[in-house]
Design a protein around this motif. Structure first.
Motif, PDB file in Angstrom:
ATOM      1  N   GLU A 187       0.787  -1.231   0.000  1.00 29.09           N
ATOM      2  CA  GLU A 187       0.000   0.000   0.000  1.00 29.09           C
ATOM      3  C   GLU A 187       0.823   1.288   0.000  1.00 29.09           C
ATOM      4  O   GLU A 187       0.376   2.299  -0.518  1.00 29.09           O
ATOM      5  N   ALA A 188       2.006   1.271   0.613  1.00 25.33           N
ATOM      6  CA  ALA A 188       2.758   2.519   0.797  1.00 25.33           C
ATOM      7  C   ALA A 188       3.124   3.175  -0.522  1.00 25.33           C
ATOM      8  O   ALA A 188       3.087   4.402  -0.654  1.00 25.33           O
ATOM      9  N   SER A 189       3.469   2.370  -1.535  1.00 27.71           N
ATOM     10  CA  SER A 189       3.915   2.950  -2.819  1.00 27.71           C
ATOM     11  C   SER A 189       2.811   3.777  -3.472  1.00 27.71           C
ATOM     12  O   SER A 189       3.076   4.783  -4.118  1.00 27.71           O
ATOM     13  N   SER A 190       1.554   3.391  -3.262  1.00 26.79           N
ATOM     14  CA  SER A 190       0.451   4.123  -3.904  1.00 26.79           C
ATOM     15  C   SER A 190       0.178   5.473  -3.241  1.00 26.79           C
ATOM     16  O   SER A 190      -0.594   6.269  -3.744  1.00 26.79           O
ATOM     17  N   LEU A 191       0.829   5.732  -2.091  1.00 24.47           N
ATOM     18  CA  LEU A 191       0.595   7.007  -1.397  1.00 24.47           C
ATOM     19  C   LEU A 191       1.565   8.097  -1.844  1.00 24.47           C
ATOM     20  O   LEU A 191       1.356   9.247  -1.580  1.00 24.47           O
ATOM     21  N   LYS A 192       2.654   7.711  -2.508  1.00 19.20           N
ATOM     22  CA  LYS A 192       3.731   8.657  -2.810  1.00 19.20           C
ATOM     23  C   LYS A 192       3.236   9.862  -3.595  1.00 19.20           C
ATOM     24  O   LYS A 192       3.572  10.980  -3.304  1.00 19.20           O
ATOM     25  N   GLY A 212       4.804  17.330   0.844  1.00 19.34           N
ATOM     26  CA  GLY A 212       4.994  17.863   2.214  1.00 19.34           C
ATOM     27  C   GLY A 212       3.665  18.152   2.864  1.00 19.34           C
ATOM     28  O   GLY A 212       2.690  18.516   2.205  1.00 19.34           O
ATOM     29  N   ASP A 213       3.598  17.996   4.164  1.00 16.76           N
ATOM     30  CA  ASP A 213       2.349  18.118   4.920  1.00 16.76           C
ATOM     31  C   ASP A 213       1.662  19.464   4.757  1.00 16.76           C
ATOM     32  O   ASP A 213       0.457  19.539   4.639  1.00 16.76           O
ATOM     33  N   GLU A 255      12.779  12.537  10.183  1.00 15.37           N
ATOM     34  CA  GLU A 255      13.214  13.178   8.931  1.00 15.37           C
ATOM     35  C   GLU A 255      12.938  12.298   7.712  1.00 15.37           C
ATOM     36  O   GLU A 255      12.452  12.774   6.692  1.00 15.37           O
ATOM     37  N   ASP A 256      13.227  10.991   7.829  1.00 16.97           N
ATOM     38  CA  ASP A 256      13.116  10.129   6.655  1.00 16.97           C
ATOM     39  C   ASP A 256      12.211   8.921   6.861  1.00 16.97           C
ATOM     40  O   ASP A 256      12.159   8.013   6.033  1.00 16.97           O
ATOM     41  N   LYS A 257      11.502   8.878   7.985  1.00 21.72           N
ATOM     42  CA  LYS A 257      10.636   7.716   8.255  1.00 21.72           C
ATOM     43  C   LYS A 257       9.585   8.082   9.309  1.00 21.72           C
ATOM     44  O   LYS A 257       9.631   9.160   9.897  1.00 21.72           O
ATOM     45  N   VAL A 258       8.669   7.152   9.540  1.00 17.53           N
ATOM     46  CA  VAL A 258       7.689   7.286  10.626  1.00 17.53           C
ATOM     47  C   VAL A 258       7.912   6.099  11.557  1.00 17.53           C
ATOM     48  O   VAL A 258       7.857   4.947  11.136  1.00 17.53           O
ATOM     49  N   LEU A 259       8.175   6.404  12.822  1.00 17.40           N
ATOM     50  CA  LEU A 259       8.428   5.355  13.806  1.00 17.40           C
ATOM     51  C   LEU A 259       7.142   5.082  14.588  1.00 17.40           C
ATOM     52  O   LEU A 259       6.514   6.001  15.095  1.00 17.40           O
ATOM     53  N   VAL A 260       6.749   3.801  14.637  1.00 17.35           N
ATOM     54  CA  VAL A 260       5.582   3.403  15.428  1.00 17.35           C
ATOM     55  C   VAL A 260       6.086   2.601  16.616  1.00 17.35           C
ATOM     56  O   VAL A 260       6.847   1.640  16.464  1.00 17.35           O
ATOM     57  N   ARG A 261       5.689   3.039  17.822  1.00 22.01           N
ATOM     58  CA  ARG A 261       6.095   2.324  19.041  1.00 22.01           C
ATOM     59  C   ARG A 261       4.861   1.962  19.862  1.00 22.01           C
ATOM     60  O   ARG A 261       3.909   2.728  19.905  1.00 22.01           O
ATOM     61  N   TYR A 262       4.917   0.788  20.486  1.00 27.02           N
ATOM     62  CA  TYR A 262       3.835   0.348  21.372  1.00 27.02           C
ATOM     63  C   TYR A 262       4.370   0.270  22.795  1.00 27.02           C
ATOM     64  O   TYR A 262       5.505  -0.164  22.999  1.00 27.02           O
ATOM     65  N   PRO A 290       7.314   4.052   5.826  1.00 34.49           N
ATOM     66  CA  PRO A 290       7.889   5.068   4.935  1.00 34.49           C
ATOM     67  C   PRO A 290       7.385   6.467   5.299  1.00 34.49           C
ATOM     68  O   PRO A 290       6.254   6.624   5.773  1.00 34.49           O
ATOM     69  N   LYS A 291       8.204   7.473   5.069  1.00 34.27           N
ATOM     70  CA  LYS A 291       7.877   8.861   5.428  1.00 34.27           C
ATOM     71  C   LYS A 291       6.576   9.319   4.764  1.00 34.27           C
ATOM     72  O   LYS A 291       5.801  10.075   5.341  1.00 34.27           O
ATOM     73  N   ASN A 292       6.317   8.810   3.531  1.00 26.72           N
ATOM     74  CA  ASN A 292       5.142   9.280   2.789  1.00 26.72           C
ATOM     75  C   ASN A 292       3.807   8.823   3.391  1.00 26.72           C
ATOM     76  O   ASN A 292       2.748   9.266   2.986  1.00 26.72           O
TER      77      ASN A 292
END
Length: 583
Positions: A156-161, A167-168, A210-217, A230-232
């Motif tokens: 799925e991530a590639s289709s969001l690019k 940029g937000d 900067e270059d990614k999204v970190l998910v923590r539980y 991925p950042k996107n």
């Protein structure tokens, strides 16, 4: 399982696993104790539980399955929710047409079979398995879910690019709405939430870098990296969560708070959402609140001995105040709701004022604080008193006004339960005095104060050891060994004659049952009943240290002593206790 005992005896001897002499001795003991031969042989160590299960399966004609190292199909496995699978030791492993084969440790557990039958709408075929196979199958929930999540991200991530590379700040509100409803984004967020629920996480942190999204539980109180996206995906995930929590999509400069609810496998889970602007976008934190509190008892929360007796005694009172203290996330609300569940009978009216309403319970009138429209704890409590309640729960005593009203309510014929942020049970008393509560009112109303923390429990696989001289000396610097020995002897952990050299402690075995050797959490508590001697100390303006010392002489077990007691029971480790309880 009803087994023909003579047939089982013969099969045991023929198998060569047990001698005739052992079987005859077990037979004689089983007659005296009115139990089965198999149970006696397992207790004596002559036979393993798994060997006995295999024999029973053969005699009953129930197929025996070995699931170890098998790759289980996640679509079949997930037909039974993981909490049900763990509680009842039942897993789905094969589906053919309208039949579902389930592996069990006890095929007599008709409640579990009936639940699965109603849930899946298929014919359920029970199969016996061994403990190692069950462990493997339960671990497969996490393994397959991680793999499933990885597949979804890759697909799925590639289709969001194309949508979010700009940029937000460049994305208009209309585009964000489209993005939040985009199928890939919806799938990613749904899987992320499902993963957190199955992992039994208490919080989800989504942190843009900067270059990614970190998910923590946060699982069992420890924050762990769960996955890197991925950042996107950042703007889409944030937008989707904002839509679910009914927040403003185009507001990225100010923090926002909201909440939403989802139903997973028949269990309702509430998510409390908080967004905060950070350097690389918006950080989102979600607190998971399971809305069912049924099934909890004070014993299962970790209360025992004198503390448990003091609590049950205080719950029989019709007036006065019971306080639970501790930091955020230490399980205070769960403790209060478990107590409410005990006193929730048809002949009493129970009302609560909370922020937020964390659990939903039948026959309890629950009110949510709304400061933005003037419904504060104090205002809500004023109204509650006019609603003819017998028992009132105030989510938290935060200020002088709420403290005064809570004390007043307990003086005028109500039992009041509430929470307070202090580090120890004795510390609640000076805290209330700081809130301008008069000492004479405090001694008239306060029944009992609980302080608590949550510690991680050891998983089933653990290693026993005994403390050496150096370790004992280190422990003696933290607690009184003589006092601790008395508690352990009273609790029958060791005999009256034994010393610390006979006290067993345990170490985790990482990787066997769980990644770090721990699974789930339990409470550490100190329960301080406000006795006449303690009331006298309060009136004299004694310090919290003086009050605690007096409570200890009257038999109160401090939190760290409760921790060492639970470590000797094999529930947790000394290291975990020292990590959580910082003196």
């Amino acid at each position: 399982m009803h087994i023909d005992e003579p047939k089982l005896e013969g099969f045991m001897i023929d198998s060569g696993l047990v001698s005739r002499k052992d079987v005859d001795a077990a037979k004689a003991e089983a007659k005296k104790k009115s139990t089965s031969i198999g149970e006696i042989l397992v207790n004596r160590g002559a036979l393993t539980e798994d060997d006995l299960r295999r024999m029973q399966a053969y005699i009953l004609g129930i197929p025996f399955v070995d699931l170890k190292n098998q790759k289980l199909d996640f679509s079949v496995l997930s037909l039974i929710p993981e909490p049900i699978a763990r509680n009842h030791n039942i897993v789905a492993f094969k589906k053919i047409n309208d039949s579902l084969e389930v592996a069990m440790l006890d095929t007599d557990d008709l409640t579990a079979i009936d639940f699965v039958k109603k849930k899946v709408g298929l014919r359920v075929l029970p199969r016996l398995t061994d403990a190692e196979s069950m462990k493997w199958a339960l671990l497969s929930y996490q393994k397959t879910l991680k793999a499933e999540f990885g597949d979804i991200i890759q697909k799925e991530a590639s289709s969001l690019k194309t949508i979010s590379d700009g940029g937000d700040e460049d994305i208009a509100e209309g585009d964000l709405k489209k993005l939040a409803a985009d199928i890939p984004v919806v799938r990613i967020v749904d899987t992320l939430l499902k993963h957190a629920i199955i992992q039994d996480a208490s919080d989800i942190h989504i942190e843009p870098e900067e270059d990614k999204v970190l998910v923590r539980y946060r699982v069992d109180g420890i924050l762990r990296d769960a996955m890197i996206l991925p950042k996107n995906t950042a703007s889409g995930i944030t937008a989707r969560i904002k839509v679910l929590a009914n927040l403003k999509l185009d507001e990225k400069r100010l923090p926002q708070d909201g909440r939403f609810k989802i139903d997973v496998g028949g269990e309702k889970v509430s998510f409390r959402v908080s967004t905060l602007p950070v350097y690389y976008g918006e950080k989102t934190v979600m607190r998971l609140l399971r809305e069912s509190v049924s099934g909890f008892t004070l014993e299962s929360l970790g209360f025992h001995g004198k503390g448990l007796e003091d609590l049950h005694h205080s719950l029989k009172a019709t007036t006065g105040m019971i306080l639970a203290t501790g930091p955020t996330g230490s399980g205070k609300t769960t403790t209060l709701y478990t107590m409410l569940d005990i006193v929730n009978t048809p002949d009493v009216n129970i009302s609560t004022i909370e922020d937020p309403v964390e659990y939903q319970m039948t026959r309890i009138n629950q009110t949510q604080v709304r400061p933005e429209i003037g419904l504060s704890f104090a205002n809500g409590l004023r109204t509650l008193v006019r609603q003819d309640p017998d028992i009132i729960m105030v989510g938290e005593i935060r200020d002088n006004e709420t403290a005064a009203l809570a004390i007043n309510a307990s003086l005028t014929g109500h039992l009041v339960l509430s929470t307070l942020h202090t580090n120890s049970a004795a510390g609640a008393i000076p805290r209330l005095l700081d809130m301008k509560v008069e000492p004479f009112l405090l001694v008239s109303t306060l029944n009992v104060v609980i302080a608590q923390r949550l510690i991680r429990r050891l998983s089933a696989s653990k290693t026993k050891y005994f403390l050496n001289k150096d370790e004992l000396n280190s422990l003696a610097e933290i607690i009184s060994l003589d006092r601790m020995l008395e508690f352990l002897q009273e609790g029958k952990i060791i005999d009256k004659k034994d010393g610390f050299e006979k006290v067993p402690f345990w170490k985790p075995n990482p990787g066997k049952d769980s990644e770090d050797g721990y699974s789930s959490r339990i409470g550490l508590h100190e329960v301080l009943p406000v006795t006449n001697t303690i009331k006298n100390l309060i009136m004299k303006g004694a310090t919290d240290h003086d009050i605690e010392e007096q409570a200890k002489t009257e038999g109160m077990m401090t939190m760290i002593e409760d921790g060492i007691f639970k470590a000797a029971q094999g529930i947790t480790t000394i290291e975990e206790v020292l990590r959580v309880v910082s003196e």
